[in-house]
Design a protein around this motif. Structure first.
Motif, short mmCIF file in Angstrom:
data_model
loop_
_atom_site.label_atom_id
_atom_site.label_comp_id
_atom_site.label_asym_id
_atom_site.label_seq_id
_atom_site.Cartn_x
_atom_site.Cartn_y
_atom_site.Cartn_z
N ASN A 1 0.80 -1.24 -0.18
CA ASN A 1 -0.12 -0.11 0.20
C ASN A 1 1.07 0.84 -0.02
OD1 ASN A 1 -1.39 2.08 1.17
ND2 ASN A 1 -2.95 0.83 1.99
N VAL A 2 0.79 1.70 -1.21
CA VAL A 2 1.85 2.73 -1.07
C VAL A 2 0.71 4.45 -0.60
CG1 VAL A 2 3.01 4.10 -2.70
CG2 VAL A 2 3.14 1.68 -2.75
N ARG A 3 1.89 5.85 -0.72
CA ARG A 3 1.29 6.58 -0.32
C ARG A 3 2.58 8.01 -0.55
NH1 ARG A 3 -3.05 9.05 3.54
NH2 ARG A 3 -2.98 11.21 2.80
N VAL A 4 1.72 8.32 -1.66
CA VAL A 4 2.35 9.42 -2.14
C VAL A 4 2.19 10.96 -1.46
CG1 VAL A 4 2.49 10.65 -4.09
CG2 VAL A 4 2.35 8.30 -4.86
N ILE A 5 3.22 11.16 -1.33
CA ILE A 5 3.51 12.22 -0.29
C ILE A 5 4.19 13.35 -0.59
CG2 ILE A 5 4.13 13.54 2.05
CD1 ILE A 5 3.39 10.89 2.70
N ASN A 6 4.66 14.54 -1.07
CA ASN A 6 5.15 15.62 -2.76
C ASN A 6 5.75 14.68 -3.50
OD1 ASN A 6 4.63 17.82 -0.13
ND2 ASN A 6 6.06 16.72 0.97
N LYS A 7 5.02 14.37 -4.35
CA LYS A 7 5.64 13.19 -5.04
C LYS A 7 6.54 12.30 -5.29
CE LYS A 7 3.93 17.08 -8.19
NZ LYS A 7 4.49 17.73 -9.37
N ARG A 8 6.43 11.66 -4.10
CA ARG A 8 7.63 10.80 -3.72
C ARG A 8 6.72 9.49 -3.06
NH1 ARG A 8 12.61 12.00 -2.62
NH2 ARG A 8 13.65 14.44 -2.70
N ALA A 9 7.30 8.40 -3.15
CA ALA A 9 6.33 7.07 -2.98
C ALA A 9 6.70 6.60 -1.52
CB ALA A 9 6.87 5.99 -4.62
N TYR A 10 6.01 6.19 -0.73
CA TYR A 10 6.88 5.23 0.71
C TYR A 10 5.67 4.69 0.98
CZ TYR A 10 8.45 10.01 0.87
OH TYR A 10 9.57 11.17 1.33
N VAL A 11 6.26 3.53 1.23
CA VAL A 11 4.95 1.98 1.95
C VAL A 11 4.38 2.76 2.83
CG1 VAL A 11 5.78 -0.22 2.10
CG2 VAL A 11 7.48 0.48 0.33
N LEU A 12 3.42 2.66 2.80
CA LEU A 12 2.25 2.72 4.29
C LEU A 12 2.64 1.36 4.79
CD1 LEU A 12 0.67 4.53 5.69
CD2 LEU A 12 -1.18 4.06 4.61
N ARG A 13 1.80 0.78 4.10
CA ARG A 13 1.45 -0.75 4.86
C ARG A 13 2.45 -2.14 3.53
NH1 ARG A 13 -0.62 1.04 8.85
NH2 ARG A 13 -2.34 1.99 8.81
N ASP A 14 3.11 -2.83 4.07
CA ASP A 14 3.53 -4.10 3.37
C ASP A 14 3.13 -4.93 3.63
OD1 ASP A 14 5.83 -5.34 2.49
OD2 ASP A 14 6.98 -5.39 4.28
N LEU A 15 2.63 -5.54 2.65
CA LEU A 15 1.55 -7.16 2.26
C LEU A 15 2.21 -7.99 2.05
CD1 LEU A 15 -2.26 -5.92 1.48
CD2 LEU A 15 -1.11 -5.80 3.24
N SER A 16 4.07 -7.73 2.25
CA SER A 16 4.95 -8.57 1.49
C SER A 16 5.59 -10.21 2.36
CB SER A 16 6.18 -7.99 0.89
OG SER A 16 7.04 -7.67 1.55
N SER A 17 4.69 -9.43 3.75
CA SER A 17 5.59 -10.82 4.90
C SER A 17 5.30 -10.27 5.98
CB SER A 17 7.58 -10.05 4.67
OG SER A 17 7.62 -9.09 5.22
N ALA A 18 4.88 -11.46 6.82
CA ALA A 18 4.23 -11.22 8.58
C ALA A 18 5.28 -9.40 9.70
CB ALA A 18 4.28 -12.36 8.62
N GLU A 19 6.22 -9.93 8.65
CA GLU A 19 7.52 -8.71 9.14
C GLU A 19 7.13 -7.44 8.79
OE1 GLU A 19 8.63 -11.28 7.20
OE2 GLU A 19 8.71 -12.50 9.50
N HIS A 20 6.59 -7.12 8.06
CA HIS A 20 6.09 -5.48 7.41
C HIS A 20 7.47 -5.34 7.08
CE1 HIS A 20 2.34 -7.27 7.68
NE2 HIS A 20 2.05 -7.56 9.14
N HIS A 21 8.13 -5.69 7.36
CA HIS A 21 10.03 -4.34 7.75
C HIS A 21 9.85 -3.54 6.70
CE1 HIS A 21 10.74 -7.89 4.50
NE2 HIS A 21 11.48 -6.26 3.58
N LEU A 22 9.19 -3.60 5.14
CA LEU A 22 9.20 -2.39 4.38
C LEU A 22 8.19 -1.15 4.82
CD1 LEU A 22 9.59 -4.48 0.86
CD2 LEU A 22 11.30 -3.63 1.94
N ALA A 23 7.82 -1.47 5.55
CA ALA A 23 6.84 0.30 6.18
C ALA A 23 7.88 1.01 6.55
CB ALA A 23 6.00 -0.56 7.05
#
Length: 496
Positions: A127-149
């Motif tokens: 789940n990506v949130r775009v802030i000031n035209k930059r992309a950030y990981v809001l929610r990480d569904l790729s693993s149980a650890e959610h380490h990319l958030a």
């Protein structure tokens, strides 16, 4: 007349393919399997879309002058000089339609492709949130650890994130020059869908991410997941992100001195039994505020994408104590349209009860319930009002906001609202199905002109009195800086 709600509009826009120069080879095998249309077929569809917009869209030149838009359309038509599949065609059509700068106007892929994407496409599991035209990981569904958030995305499948975001924004419909709404529309699940359709990126996804805390870049290799699984995982891991089911909510703070009202959409019900509508909710709420002696009111309209026009006007009527004009005009180009045969409505014709022809030759919706002079509702709330806004505050919501701003009835907190200050084009919005490609073009027929004046930022929404900047960590933690500031101001006012 009613507007599309934010979610419905966002889903319509999900399927916009983007600019051809950003597509990469990951989608080439699939693309070659799709049928190709001849340049003659493509030009026919393009001209039908163009004529429909020029004939029916009464606000088509509100933000983009006709000579400029003509040049955009002409250049797009000239680019249809070789056989193309439906993705390639819409990569030409989408930016041209977006150039109108109308948030209710857009295109979608043919129904069969939409169904395929909804069920089979393996999308980015983030789940990506775009802030000031930059992309950030809001929610990480790729693993149980959610380490990319919380990490910033620097590239996806060797495509720089800045280029990807520019592509998504170029095809995102929005009113005027409002960027907050466009960034909201390419965030969340939509980011993954648009990455798949606009850019042609497919699973697996190779990312470069940046950790601002460690100041390090890292790589991530992610397998895509289908939308049903994406939604199931998101619901299980992040129940706090679930969409509200009630149209309105009200609670009190500081022994009733401060009221906090949240309107999620201008329509629907406020109770689980679906018996109490917003009209009743308004009356009961303002009666109760008066009995409790509330001195300040916070109205949260963030992510409220609109709904019934009358409910926006009705809310305003409780905040001002004199008769008021809501609309200056509601304009429709004609009482019938040639393009309606492509919308399955060849017999369409406005009735005398819907609109009447003016001296300008156009039709005006004088029967609209918000037309003319409107009366205030009782009891009038006379205390301080603070309204929370963001790029998701659109359509009917934006109408209410411009009126509240014009009447100097509130202090605005958050980020620029999503809809144009002086009105929008929406109302009746037939779906034109292009005969060859089956691409769908949504054409709003009614242009709304608000009874407001003096606002110099004509191509923008309401700009907040107190802008609030958010970080990805704020969104992840659930910290509500907008509400914090509103309550601080409200408590200071309530002590006076």
């Amino acid at each position: 007349m009613r507007r599309l709600l934010a979610i419905a509009l966002a889903m319509l826009m999900l399927w916009l393919p983007g600019l051809a120069q950003t597509a990469n080879q990951t989608n080439s095998d699939k693309a070659t399997a799709l049928p190709k249309f001849t340049p003659e077929q493509l030009r026919e569809d393009f001209q039908i879309a163009r004529r429909a917009l020029e004939e029916g869209h009464s606000g088509i030149y509100r933000y983009t002058p006709k000579p400029q838009l003509d040049r955009t359309f002409d250049a797009a038509a000239a680019a249809l000089d070789q056989p193309m599949n439906v993705y390639e065609f819409t990569r030409v059509l989408a930016p041209a339609v977006a150039a109108i700068k109308c948030g209710h106007t857009g295109i979608s892929l043919p129904e069969a492709l939409r169904k395929e994407i909804n069920t089979q496409a393996r999308l980015l599991p983030l789940n990506v949130r775009v802030i000031n035209k930059r992309a950030y990981v809001l929610r990480d569904l790729s693993s149980a650890e959610h380490h990319l958030a919380g990490l910033e995305i620097r590239s996806i499948n060797n495509q720089p994130a800045a280029k990807l975001i520019a592509t998504l924004l170029a095809a995102a419909s929005g009113d005027g020059d409002v960027e907050t709404s466009r960034q909201a529309r390419i965030s969340g699940l939509r980011f993954g869908v648009l990455l798949y359709t606009l850019v042609g990126a497919q699973s697996p996804y190779d990312l470069v991410v940046y950790n601002a805390k460690t100041k390090r870049e890292d790589k991530a290799h992610l397998d895509g997941i289908e939308i049903p699984k994406w939604q199931e995982m998101a619901k299980a891991a992040y129940p706090q992100d679930e969409e509200p089911t009630r149209a309105g909510e009200l609670h009190y703070l500081d022994e009733g001195r401060i009221s906090v009202m949240k309107i999620n959409g201008f329509g629907g019900f406020v109770d689980a039994e679906k018996k109490k509508n917003l009209k009743t909710f308004y009356q009961e709420s303002f009666d109760e505020m008066q009995s409790k002696g509330s001195q300040a009111l916070v109205i949260d309209l963030r992510d409220n994408g609109g709904g019934a026009d009358e409910l926006g006007k009705l809310l305003l009527s409780y905040l001002i104590n004199e008769p008021f004009k809501y609309y200056n005009d509601l304009v429709i180009n004609n009482d019938h349209f040639d393009f309606m045969k492509y919308a399955g409505r060849a017999d369409f014709k406005l009735s005398d009860k819907q609109a009447e022809r003016g001296t300008d030759g156009k039709f005006h919706a004088t029967s609209h319930p918000n037309w003319g002079i409107n009366q205030p509702s009782k009891p009038t709330f006379t205390g301080k009002v603070y309204i929370l806004i963001d790029g998701g505050s659109f359509s009917t919501t934006s109408e209410f906001l411009s009126q509240a701003h014009y009447h100097k009835r509130a202090v605005f907190i958050g980020e620029e609202s999503g809809g144009g200050y002086y009105g929008n084009s929406s109302g009746m919005m037939p779906a034109v199905v292009l005969p060859n490609t089956k691409v769908v073009v949504r054409v709003p027929l009614v242009t709304y002109h608000m009874a407001v004046s003096g606002y110099k930022a004509a191509a923008h929404g309401v700009v907040p009195d107190y802008p609030v900047n958010h970080t990805i960590d704020d969104f992840i933690s659930g910290r509500d800086k907008d509400m914090e500031l509103a309550l601080q101001l409200a408590r200071a006012a309530a002590k006076k």
